[in-house]
Design an enzyme around this catalytic site. Structure first.
Site, short mmCIF file in Angstrom:
data_model
loop_
_atom_site.label_atom_id
_atom_site.label_comp_id
_atom_site.label_asym_id
_atom_site.label_seq_id
_atom_site.Cartn_x
_atom_site.Cartn_y
_atom_site.Cartn_z
N GLU A 113 12.65 -9.42 1.86
CA GLU A 113 11.86 -8.28 2.35
C GLU A 113 12.65 -6.99 2.13
O GLU A 113 13.84 -6.93 2.48
CB GLU A 113 11.59 -8.48 3.85
CG GLU A 113 10.88 -7.32 4.52
CD GLU A 113 10.75 -7.52 6.04
OE1 GLU A 113 11.25 -8.55 6.57
OE2 GLU A 113 10.17 -6.63 6.69
N ASN A 173 7.98 -5.65 -0.70
CA ASN A 173 7.90 -4.57 0.29
C ASN A 173 6.42 -4.47 0.66
O ASN A 173 5.64 -3.86 -0.06
CB ASN A 173 8.40 -3.25 -0.30
CG ASN A 173 8.35 -2.12 0.71
OD1 ASN A 173 7.79 -2.28 1.81
ND2 ASN A 173 8.91 -0.97 0.37
N ALA A 186 3.05 -0.73 4.89
CA ALA A 186 2.48 -0.72 6.25
C ALA A 186 2.01 -2.11 6.69
O ALA A 186 1.99 -2.42 7.89
CB ALA A 186 1.32 0.27 6.31
N PRO A 194 0.79 -1.23 0.00
CA PRO A 194 0.00 0.00 0.00
C PRO A 194 0.83 1.28 0.00
O PRO A 194 1.85 1.38 0.69
CB PRO A 194 -0.78 -0.08 1.31
CG PRO A 194 -0.83 -1.53 1.63
CD PRO A 194 0.40 -2.15 1.07
N ASN A 195 0.37 2.22 -0.79
CA ASN A 195 0.91 3.59 -0.88
C ASN A 195 2.25 3.68 -1.60
O ASN A 195 2.77 4.78 -1.80
CB ASN A 195 1.02 4.24 0.52
CG ASN A 195 -0.32 4.36 1.19
OD1 ASN A 195 -1.25 4.91 0.61
ND2 ASN A 195 -0.46 3.83 2.39
N TYR A 223 10.95 8.90 1.88
CA TYR A 223 11.03 7.87 0.85
C TYR A 223 11.76 8.32 -0.42
O TYR A 223 12.01 7.49 -1.30
CB TYR A 223 9.61 7.37 0.50
CG TYR A 223 8.92 6.77 1.70
CD1 TYR A 223 9.42 5.63 2.31
CD2 TYR A 223 7.77 7.36 2.24
CE1 TYR A 223 8.81 5.09 3.43
CE2 TYR A 223 7.15 6.82 3.36
CZ TYR A 223 7.68 5.69 3.95
OH TYR A 223 7.08 5.15 5.06
N ARG A 277 12.67 4.10 13.11
CA ARG A 277 11.48 4.96 13.04
C ARG A 277 10.57 4.72 14.26
O ARG A 277 11.04 4.31 15.31
CB ARG A 277 10.78 4.71 11.71
CG ARG A 277 11.69 5.08 10.51
CD ARG A 277 10.97 4.94 9.19
NE ARG A 277 9.83 5.86 9.11
CZ ARG A 277 8.89 5.78 8.16
NH1 ARG A 277 8.97 4.84 7.22
NH2 ARG A 277 7.89 6.64 8.14
N ARG A 283 4.65 11.01 -1.98
CA ARG A 283 4.42 10.84 -0.54
C ARG A 283 5.71 11.04 0.26
O ARG A 283 6.77 10.52 -0.13
CB ARG A 283 3.81 9.45 -0.23
CG ARG A 283 4.81 8.32 -0.19
CD ARG A 283 4.17 6.97 0.06
NE ARG A 283 3.93 6.68 1.44
CZ ARG A 283 4.18 5.51 2.02
NH1 ARG A 283 4.71 4.51 1.33
NH2 ARG A 283 3.92 5.33 3.29
N HIS A 343 12.68 -2.61 2.47
CA HIS A 343 12.11 -1.32 2.89
C HIS A 343 13.02 -0.20 2.43
O HIS A 343 14.25 -0.31 2.52
CB HIS A 343 11.96 -1.26 4.42
CG HIS A 343 11.04 -2.33 4.93
ND1 HIS A 343 9.68 -2.27 4.75
CD2 HIS A 343 11.30 -3.51 5.54
CE1 HIS A 343 9.15 -3.37 5.26
NE2 HIS A 343 10.10 -4.14 5.72
#
Ligand code: DQA
Length: 162
Positions: free
Chosen positions: A98, A74, A77, A9-10, A22, A107, A17, A100
């Site tokens: 995985e 990835n 969220a 998502p996103n 990012y 974070r 964003r 990111h």
């Protein structure tokens, strides 16, 4: 051999964003760079993005019918919440990496937990778009090792047959 890249998502909003976190690169450009590198190394690669958990579960499951050899994901969220994505990764039992963009360990506390990091081959986090490139290098290494092991097995079986 074929690699499937799944974005959660996103991530379709990359470039727009939270650019301070990012970066300015669009998802399309990340994919283009990965495609070029995969092709240079003789691998097929396909890309999928969804904002919906169930669709991502479907995309992982469908890998089995699509001749996919490895998954780079990835989950965005959903990394921090999705047991169904974790279960799907375990169900297909394909080598999975995985990714990111940001360093999730540095974070908010809720990002420090990944539901999938203990069921994947490894995690690359914190290098911006370069995380995907590093993930692709690692996946190519894993798949080349699998291919070489299969070839050695076939050779040994053929020699036994003679
Ligand atoms: C992310 C990190 C997640 O915590 C976040 O929800 C994202 C992107 C990353 O690539 O840094 O959407 O997975």
């Amino acid at each position: 051999m074929k690699i499937k890249v799944i974005h959660g998502p996103n991530l379709n909003m990359l470039g727009i964003r939270e650019v301070n976190i990012y970066g300015p690169m669009k998802l399309e450009d990340i994919n283009k760079n990965m495609e070029a590198f995969a092709k240079q190394n003789g691998f097929d690669i396909e890309f999928y993005q969804s904002n919906h958990e169930g669709d991502i579960v479907d995309a992982i499951q469908e890998s089995l019918n699509e001749g996919v050899d490895g998954i780079i994901i990835n989950p965005a969220a959903l990394t921090h919440t999705s047991i169904s994505i974790r279960d799907a990764i375990k169900a297909v039992s394909l080598p999975t990496i995985e990714i990111h963009l940001s360093n999730i360990a540095a974070r908010e506390d809720f990002r420090k937990t990944s539901m999938i990091s203990d069921v994947v081959a490894g995690t690359i986090t914190g290098f911006g778009p370069f995380s995907y490139h590093l993930g692709l290098i690692a996946m190519i290494q894993i798949l080349n090792e699998i291919k070489m092991a299969k070839e050695a097995q076939a050779k040994a079986a053929a020699q036994q047959g003679n």
